[in-house]
Design a protein around this motif. Structure first.
Motif, PDB file in Angstrom:
ATOM      1  N   SER A  59       0.831  -1.202   0.000  1.00  0.00           N
ATOM      2  CA  SER A  59       0.000   0.000   0.000  1.00  0.00           C
ATOM      3  C   SER A  59       0.865   1.251   0.000  1.00  0.00           C
ATOM      4  O   SER A  59       0.465   2.267  -0.560  1.00  0.00           O
ATOM      5  N   GLN A  61       3.797   1.475  -1.519  1.00  0.00           N
ATOM      6  CA  GLN A  61       4.368   1.554  -2.855  1.00  0.00           C
ATOM      7  C   GLN A  61       3.381   2.187  -3.841  1.00  0.00           C
ATOM      8  O   GLN A  61       3.786   2.992  -4.680  1.00  0.00           O
ATOM      9  N   THR A  62       2.127   1.823  -3.772  1.00  0.00           N
ATOM     10  CA  THR A  62       1.148   2.321  -4.726  1.00  0.00           C
ATOM     11  C   THR A  62       0.687   3.732  -4.416  1.00  0.00           C
ATOM     12  O   THR A  62       0.152   4.408  -5.277  1.00  0.00           O
TER      13      THR A  62
END
Length: 63
Positions: A59, A61-62
């Motif tokens: 989560s 990273q995105t």
């Protein structure tokens, strides 16, 4: 004829039985008393922590 057949079958049955006075074979030793689910709670906690860590990492990273 029928009586002859019965005598033959009885002789086979008496030969198939174990001899008299022969003790039965000894029983196998009992299995060790170790539990199968010894560390299942620790494994569940570690898996839960790893799942939270991976979901947090994905989560982050995105976002």
């Amino acid at each position: 004829m029928f009586a002859s057949i019965l005598v033959v079958f009885v002789s086979f049955a008496s030969i198939a039985q174990s001899g008299t006075g022969v003790p039965p074979p000894p029983a196998p030793p009992p299995p060790p008393g170790l539990p199968i689910d010894g560390g299942i709670v620790a494994l569940f906690i570690i898996a839960l922590c790893y799942g939270v860590y991976k979901s947090y990492k994905i989560s982050k990273q995105t976002a």
